[in-house]
Design an enzyme around this catalytic site. Structure first.
Site, PDB file in Angstrom:
ATOM      1  N   SER A 126     -29.223  -1.762   0.348  1.00 31.78           N
ATOM      2  CA  SER A 126     -29.888  -1.842   1.634  1.00 31.78           C
ATOM      3  C   SER A 126     -30.437  -0.187   2.001  1.00 31.78           C
ATOM      4  O   SER A 126     -31.426   0.031   2.457  1.00 31.78           O
ATOM      5  CB  SER A 126     -29.256  -2.150   2.748  1.00 31.78           C
ATOM      6  OG  SER A 126     -28.998  -3.637   2.377  1.00 31.78           O
ATOM      7  N   HIS A 177     -28.313   1.967   6.605  1.00 32.09           N
ATOM      8  CA  HIS A 177     -29.619   1.433   6.997  1.00 32.09           C
ATOM      9  C   HIS A 177     -30.425   2.582   7.846  1.00 32.09           C
ATOM     10  O   HIS A 177     -31.370   3.090   7.165  1.00 32.09           O
ATOM     11  CB  HIS A 177     -29.855   0.219   8.024  1.00 32.09           C
ATOM     12  CG  HIS A 177     -29.324  -0.978   7.290  1.00 32.09           C
ATOM     13  ND1 HIS A 177     -29.573  -2.023   7.795  1.00 32.09           N
ATOM     14  CD2 HIS A 177     -28.888  -1.137   6.006  1.00 32.09           C
ATOM     15  CE1 HIS A 177     -29.217  -3.332   6.846  1.00 32.09           C
ATOM     16  NE2 HIS A 177     -28.626  -2.676   5.943  1.00 32.09           N
TER      17      HIS A 177
END
Length: 224
Positions: A126, A177
């Site tokens: 991610s 993230h």
């Protein structure tokens, strides 16, 4: 730009690095689910464990980029890779794309190491994928001709949704993230040409970056 019309063979031929990354994802997933005694032992040596990184196992800052905790995790990140990676691979070229992808994931994992406790462990691509989104944000701001208005809307909507999901889901590594996104955006200054002359930001850009900055601040401080 984000609509895939290639056949399977064409996709592999046009986007070899993206295809290799997907293959690595699948390979490690297969190793993980194999009913063999050494499978879990091998994978355990690749998981990002902050305490072990602190003890000198620095490869764990990179290897988690290629691992996933479950099939849904693997499926979502692989789908995101198929969606966002091909265009950047063509724009950057093979070598620069590899550096951008792994570099974004590395930055995300370094920030995770800094902000999470030694007991924290993590896997997933991610951070690297959000790095690709960060590069698209750079293109939206400084290379407007590369993306269409619809492509721009897709990037912004998915980025905001991804950040909001991280805020409300404790299982999501929000730090990775945000760190990956900032890493990809920063690396873009190396790979793409920013405008020589600065201009006053448009109203929409101003409010976008204001909201995004607030999400970043909230996300980071929620883990302190």
């Amino acid at each position: 730009m984000f609509v895939r019309t290639e056949t399977f063979r064409e996709f592999i031929r046009f986007y070899p690095i993206t295809s290799i990354l997907i293959a690595i994802h699948l390979l490690f997933w297969i190793i993980l689910i194999l009913p063999l005694s050494y499978s879990n032992l091998f994978i355990s040596q690749l998981v990002g464990v902050n305490g072990l990184i602190e003890q000198g196992e620095y490869w764990r800052l990179v290897t988690p980029i290629f691992l996933h905790s479950g099939f849904s995790h693997l499926l979502f990140n692989t789908f995101s890779l198929v969606l966002f990676a091909p265009a950047l691979e063509r724009l950057l070229g093979k070598s620069k794309f590899i550096f951008a992808y792994i570099g974004s994931g590395l930055i995300a994992n370094i920030i995770t190491f800094w902000l999470h406790p030694p007991t924290y462990s993590h896997v997933g691509s991610s951070g690297a994928i959000f790095g690709l989104l960060g590069m698209y944000i750079f293109l939206i701001l400084y290379q407007k001709h590369v993306l269409s208005s619809s492509d721009t809307q897709i990037v912004i909507v998915l980025l905001v949704i991804g950040l909001l999901m991280g805020l409300f889901n404790a299982r999501v590594n929000m730090v990775a993230h945000v760190g990956g996104m900032l890493g990809g955006f920063t690396l873009s200054f190396i790979f793409f040409k920013a405008p020589i002359h600065s201009h006053r930001p448009k109203t929409k850009q101003f409010y976008f970056w204001l909201i995004l900055s607030l999400l970043v601040i909230i996300g980071l401080f929620s883990y302190r």
